[in-house]
Design a protein around this motif. Structure first.
Motif, PDB file in Angstrom:
ATOM      1  N   VAL A   4      39.386 -43.872 -32.740  1.00  0.00           N
ATOM      2  CA  VAL A   4      38.531 -42.693 -32.937  1.00  0.00           C
ATOM      3  C   VAL A   4      39.350 -41.404 -32.930  1.00  0.00           C
ATOM      4  N   GLY A   5      40.620 -41.494 -32.513  1.00  0.00           N
ATOM      5  CA  GLY A   5      41.461 -40.305 -32.503  1.00  0.00           C
ATOM      6  C   GLY A   5      42.921 -40.712 -32.458  1.00  0.00           C
ATOM      7  N   LEU A   6      43.774 -39.843 -33.000  1.00  0.00           N
ATOM      8  CA  LEU A   6      45.215 -40.114 -32.982  1.00  0.00           C
ATOM      9  C   LEU A   6      45.949 -38.786 -32.927  1.00  0.00           C
ATOM     10  N   ALA A   7      46.875 -38.664 -31.988  1.00  0.00           N
ATOM     11  CA  ALA A   7      47.669 -37.442 -31.846  1.00  0.00           C
ATOM     12  C   ALA A   7      49.079 -37.693 -32.394  1.00  0.00           C
ATOM     13  N   PHE A  57      38.165 -35.230 -27.948  1.00  0.00           N
ATOM     14  CA  PHE A  57      38.920 -33.982 -28.117  1.00  0.00           C
ATOM     15  C   PHE A  57      39.805 -33.712 -26.899  1.00  0.00           C
ATOM     16  N   GLN A  58      39.269 -33.937 -25.708  1.00  0.00           N
ATOM     17  CA  GLN A  58      40.049 -33.694 -24.493  1.00  0.00           C
ATOM     18  C   GLN A  58      41.213 -34.681 -24.389  1.00  0.00           C
ATOM     19  N   HIS A  59      40.945 -35.941 -24.765  1.00  0.00           N
ATOM     20  CA  HIS A  59      41.972 -36.988 -24.729  1.00  0.00           C
ATOM     21  C   HIS A  59      43.123 -36.643 -25.686  1.00  0.00           C
ATOM     22  N   GLU A  60      42.768 -36.211 -26.904  1.00  0.00           N
ATOM     23  CA  GLU A  60      43.809 -35.940 -27.906  1.00  0.00           C
ATOM     24  C   GLU A  60      44.622 -34.686 -27.547  1.00  0.00           C
ATOM     25  N   VAL A  61      43.961 -33.662 -27.054  1.00  0.00           N
ATOM     26  CA  VAL A  61      44.701 -32.449 -26.661  1.00  0.00           C
ATOM     27  C   VAL A  61      45.607 -32.755 -25.467  1.00  0.00           C
ATOM     28  N   GLY A 116      46.028 -24.664 -43.929  1.00  0.00           N
ATOM     29  CA  GLY A 116      46.097 -23.388 -43.221  1.00  0.00           C
ATOM     30  C   GLY A 116      44.750 -22.713 -43.034  1.00  0.00           C
ATOM     31  N   GLU A 117      43.664 -23.431 -43.394  1.00  0.00           N
ATOM     32  CA  GLU A 117      42.319 -22.862 -43.253  1.00  0.00           C
ATOM     33  C   GLU A 117      41.806 -23.070 -41.830  1.00  0.00           C
ATOM     34  N   PRO A 118      41.081 -22.093 -41.274  1.00  0.00           N
ATOM     35  CA  PRO A 118      40.536 -22.256 -39.923  1.00  0.00           C
ATOM     36  C   PRO A 118      39.498 -23.384 -39.875  1.00  0.00           C
ATOM     37  N   VAL A 119      39.537 -24.160 -38.799  1.00  0.00           N
ATOM     38  CA  VAL A 119      38.543 -25.222 -38.590  1.00  0.00           C
ATOM     39  C   VAL A 119      38.046 -25.140 -37.155  1.00  0.00           C
ATOM     40  N   GLU A 120      36.798 -25.595 -36.958  1.00  0.00           N
ATOM     41  CA  GLU A 120      36.246 -25.676 -35.610  1.00  0.00           C
ATOM     42  C   GLU A 120      35.291 -26.857 -35.548  1.00  0.00           C
ATOM     43  N   TYR A 121      35.416 -27.664 -34.506  1.00  0.00           N
ATOM     44  CA  TYR A 121      34.542 -28.818 -34.315  1.00  0.00           C
ATOM     45  C   TYR A 121      34.033 -28.781 -32.889  1.00  0.00           C
ATOM     46  N   ARG A 122      32.792 -29.249 -32.728  1.00  0.00           N
ATOM     47  CA  ARG A 122      32.234 -29.300 -31.377  1.00  0.00           C
ATOM     48  C   ARG A 122      31.513 -30.618 -31.167  1.00  0.00           C
ATOM     49  N   GLY A 123      31.404 -31.010 -29.920  1.00  0.00           N
ATOM     50  CA  GLY A 123      30.717 -32.271 -29.651  1.00  0.00           C
ATOM     51  C   GLY A 123      30.457 -32.452 -28.164  1.00  0.00           C
ATOM     52  N   GLU A 124      29.622 -33.463 -27.890  1.00  0.00           N
ATOM     53  CA  GLU A 124      29.308 -33.832 -26.508  1.00  0.00           C
ATOM     54  C   GLU A 124      29.708 -35.284 -26.302  1.00  0.00           C
ATOM     55  N   PHE A 184      46.207 -33.403 -34.328  1.00  0.00           N
ATOM     56  CA  PHE A 184      45.516 -34.678 -34.122  1.00  0.00           C
ATOM     57  C   PHE A 184      44.458 -34.904 -35.187  1.00  0.00           C
ATOM     58  N   THR A 185      44.165 -36.185 -35.408  1.00  0.00           N
ATOM     59  CA  THR A 185      43.084 -36.589 -36.311  1.00  0.00           C
ATOM     60  C   THR A 185      42.001 -37.255 -35.479  1.00  0.00           C
ATOM     61  N   PHE A 186      40.764 -37.263 -35.998  1.00  0.00           N
ATOM     62  CA  PHE A 186      39.682 -37.933 -35.277  1.00  0.00           C
ATOM     63  C   PHE A 186      38.629 -38.412 -36.264  1.00  0.00           C
ATOM     64  N   ASP A 187      37.888 -39.425 -35.856  1.00  0.00           N
ATOM     65  CA  ASP A 187      36.753 -39.941 -36.619  1.00  0.00           C
ATOM     66  C   ASP A 187      35.805 -40.519 -35.581  1.00  0.00           C
ATOM     67  N   VAL A 188      34.865 -39.703 -35.142  1.00  0.00           N
ATOM     68  CA  VAL A 188      34.053 -40.089 -33.991  1.00  0.00           C
ATOM     69  C   VAL A 188      32.628 -39.570 -34.160  1.00  0.00           C
ATOM     70  N   GLU A 189      31.679 -40.461 -33.988  1.00  0.00           N
ATOM     71  CA  GLU A 189      30.259 -40.110 -34.034  1.00  0.00           C
ATOM     72  C   GLU A 189      29.909 -39.282 -35.277  1.00  0.00           C
ATOM     73  N   GLY A 190      30.436 -39.702 -36.424  1.00  0.00           N
ATOM     74  CA  GLY A 190      30.068 -39.067 -37.688  1.00  0.00           C
ATOM     75  C   GLY A 190      30.875 -37.833 -38.058  1.00  0.00           C
ATOM     76  N   GLN A 191      31.743 -37.377 -37.180  1.00  0.00           N
ATOM     77  CA  GLN A 191      32.632 -36.252 -37.516  1.00  0.00           C
ATOM     78  C   GLN A 191      34.043 -36.788 -37.755  1.00  0.00           C
ATOM     79  N   ARG A 192      34.650 -36.338 -38.840  1.00  0.00           N
ATOM     80  CA  ARG A 192      35.998 -36.777 -39.177  1.00  0.00           C
ATOM     81  C   ARG A 192      36.800 -35.551 -39.576  1.00  0.00           C
ATOM     82  N   GLY A 193      37.997 -35.427 -39.040  1.00  0.00           N
ATOM     83  CA  GLY A 193      38.787 -34.256 -39.405  1.00  0.00           C
ATOM     84  C   GLY A 193      40.154 -34.295 -38.755  1.00  0.00           C
ATOM     85  N   HIS A 194      40.868 -33.198 -38.927  1.00  0.00           N
ATOM     86  CA  HIS A 194      42.162 -33.037 -38.266  1.00  0.00           C
ATOM     87  C   HIS A 194      42.295 -31.577 -37.850  1.00  0.00           C
TER      88      HIS A 194
END
Ligand code: ZN
Length: 185
Positions: free
Chosen positions: A45-48, A129-133, A114-122, A59-69
Motif C-alpha cells: 500500500v506504500g513504498l518509500a 502516510f505516517q509509516h512512509e514519512v 513539480g506540481e503541488p499535491v496534497e492528500y488526506r486520510g483517516e 514515497f508512493t502509495f495506493d491505499v483505500e482508493g487513493q493512489r499517488g506519489h
C-alpha cells in the motif's frame, strides 16, 4: 519500467534519513514509475524511496482508493492516537504489530512534474502516510513499538536470522512480503 529490489532490515539505508529533493529536479519520473511498479508487484500500500536504496524524500502509495506519489512530503497529523488497523512493512517481512498512530493525516508536497499535491486520510490511509514519512526519517515502524511488543519484535527479528539471510530471490521475497503491509488491501 522495472521492479526494483526491496531493501530489508537491517540494511543501513533504512536507518539513514533521506535527503530533500528540492526544486528543479526533472529526472525523477523514471524512479517514481519504478517505485509504483515495485509497490504493485508486491501488493504494497506504500513504498518509500529508501526501501529501494534511494536516499531521497519520495514515497508512493495506493491505499483505500487513493493512489499517488509525494516528493518532499510535509506531514500533519490530527485526532487520537490509535492502534488499529495494525501494520507491517515490506522491509521487515513476516512481522505485524499495532504501533500507535494518529487517526488523521494530511500530506503535502510536489509530484515529479513539480506540481503541488496534497492528500488526506483517516485510519489505514493516515497510518500509511505516517509509516512512509517515518521511512524518510530513517525510522521503521518497529521502532515505535513499546513494552511487550517491542521485546517480542526484537526476539523475532533475532530468531528469524534477519541480517544473516542472503541469496533470497526476488520472487521468494515477493511471496514472503505479500502478507505484510500489502495484506490489508
Ligand atoms: Zn515500511
Amino acid at each position: 519500467m522495472s521492479v526494483l529490489p526491496i531493501r530489508t532490515f537491517p540494511d543501513p539505508v533504512l536507518r539513514t534519513p533521506a535527503a530533500a529533493v528540492g526544486p528543479g529536479r526533472t529526472d525523477l519520473h523514471r524512479l517514481v514509475q519504478d517505485m509504483f511498479e515495485t509497490m504493485d508487484d508486491v501488493g504494497g500500500v506504500g513504498l518509500a524511496a529508501p526501501q529501494v536504496g534511494v536516499g531521497l524524500r519520495i514515497f508512493t502509495f495506493d491505499v483505500e482508493g487513493q493512489r499517488g506519489h509525494v516528493i518532499d512530503p510535509v506531514l500533519r497529523t490530527d485526532g487520537e492516537l490509535v492502534t488499529e488497523p495494525g501494520e507491517g512493512c515490506l522491509s521487515v517481512p513476516g512481522l505485524r504489530y499495532h504501533p500507535e498512530r494518529y487517526a488523521e493525516a494530511v500530506v503535502s508536497g510536489v509530484d515529479a512534474a513539480g506540481e503541488p499535491v496534497e492528500y488526506r486520510g483517516e485510519g489505514l490511509t493516515a497510518r500509511c502516510f505516517q509509516h512512509e514519512v517515518d521511512h524518510l526519517d530513517g525510522m521503521l515502524y518497529i521502532d515505535r513499538l513499546t513494552g511487550q511488543d517491542r521485546k517480542d519484535s526484537r526476539r523475532r527479528l533475532r530468531d528469524a536470522g534477519y541480517g544473516r539471510v542472503t541469496g533470497t530471490t526476488q520472487a521468494d521475497r515477493a511471496k514472503s512480503v505479500s502478507s505484510s503491509f500489502g495484506g490489508l488491501r
